[in-house]
Enzyme design. Structure first.
Site, PDB file in Angstrom:
ATOM      1  N   TYR A   7       0.763  -1.045  -0.128  1.00  0.00           N
ATOM      2  CA  TYR A   7      -0.160   0.047  -0.013  1.00  0.00           C
ATOM      3  C   TYR A   7       1.028   1.238   0.031  1.00  0.00           C
ATOM      4  CZ  TYR A   7      -3.837  -3.236   1.404  1.00  0.00           C
ATOM      5  OH  TYR A   7      -4.546  -4.154   1.165  1.00  0.00           O
ATOM      6  N   CYS A  65      -6.088  -5.353  -7.687  1.00  0.00           N
ATOM      7  CA  CYS A  65      -6.157  -4.756  -6.258  1.00  0.00           C
ATOM      8  C   CYS A  65      -5.740  -5.914  -5.180  1.00  0.00           C
ATOM      9  CB  CYS A  65      -7.305  -4.138  -5.610  1.00  0.00           C
ATOM     10  SG  CYS A  65      -8.861  -5.247  -5.977  1.00  0.00           S
ATOM     11  N   HIS A  66      -5.792  -7.175  -5.880  1.00  0.00           N
ATOM     12  CA  HIS A  66      -5.298  -8.372  -5.039  1.00  0.00           C
ATOM     13  C   HIS A  66      -3.970  -8.243  -4.871  1.00  0.00           C
ATOM     14  CE1 HIS A  66      -5.487  -9.847  -9.099  1.00  0.00           C
ATOM     15  NE2 HIS A  66      -4.522 -10.634  -8.826  1.00  0.00           N
ATOM     16  N   GLU A 112      -1.597 -16.822  -9.383  1.00  0.00           N
ATOM     17  CA  GLU A 112      -0.360 -16.309  -9.985  1.00  0.00           C
ATOM     18  C   GLU A 112       0.856 -16.698  -9.853  1.00  0.00           C
ATOM     19  OE1 GLU A 112      -1.071 -11.954  -9.758  1.00  0.00           O
ATOM     20  OE2 GLU A 112      -3.040 -12.062 -10.634  1.00  0.00           O
ATOM     21  N   ASN A 131     -12.381  -0.499  -5.542  1.00  0.00           N
ATOM     22  CA  ASN A 131     -11.979  -0.669  -6.994  1.00  0.00           C
ATOM     23  C   ASN A 131     -13.231  -1.322  -7.522  1.00  0.00           C
ATOM     24  OD1 ASN A 131     -10.889  -1.724  -9.222  1.00  0.00           O
ATOM     25  ND2 ASN A 131      -9.462  -3.000  -8.488  1.00  0.00           N
TER      26      ASN A 131
END
Length: 175
Positions: free
Chosen positions: A105, A136-137, A164, A128
């Protein structure tokens, strides 16, 4: 006149909804249904149209992402309905943090040049309108995963980061 077409795709996290204007994806949601669609329409203040062709590319890319076959979304995002601050922060995230990587952040606050503290970045991530496509993850706390308001909360964030390859799979991981 701006209007929106809806389409959804089944994923391991539920039916993911995409709302698409003539310009691009304006919203996604981790759930689909009449209530969710009404909330999107109310938030955007635009009418819905029945146009499955408009949502086809977004649905195809979301399905490929959740199947582990897509690493970068190419479907256009419609940024017009965001404030300049949200557009700046989310645009920086979208452009700079690739598949399998994360930022904090605080780093996103600095890198976006938004002039807001890390806590404000968390609030922007929580609001978002295009989660998954605008990732945003991939924004984490300096001391852990941080929060997540999409899907089933932090469990959904953990699942996406595992997909991912950022987090290792658990023994019960099943794509």
């Amino acid at each position: 006149m701006v209007d929106v077409a809806f389409g959804s795709v089944p994923t391991p996290l539920g039916n993911v909804l995409a709302a698409v204007t003539q310009e691009g994806v304006v919203a996604t949601a981790f759930r689909d249904g009449d209530r969710v669609r009404r909330e999107v329409l109310d938030r955007l203040g635009v009418p819905a149209v029945d146009d499955p062709g408009r949502t086809a590319r977004a649905r195809e890319e979301l399905a490929a992402y959740f199947a582990g076959e897509l690493r970068e979304f190419t479907v256009p995002v419609d940024w017009r309905m965001l404030s300049s601050l949200r557009r700046r922060v989310l645009g920086t995230l979208y452009e700079r943090i690739p598949y399998g990587k994360v930022t904090t952040y605080g780093d996103l606050a600095r890198d976006s040049g938004a002039g807001v503290p890390a806590r404000a970045i968390g609030s922007i991530m929580g609001g978002n309108p295009v989660p998954i496509i605008v990732p945003c993850h991939r924004v984490v706390a300096g001391n852990g995963l941080g929060g997540f308001s999409g899907g089933d909360g932090v469990d959904s964030k953990r699942w996406l980061l595992t997909l991912e390859g950022y987090l290792p799979p658990t023994l019960d991981w099943d794509l």
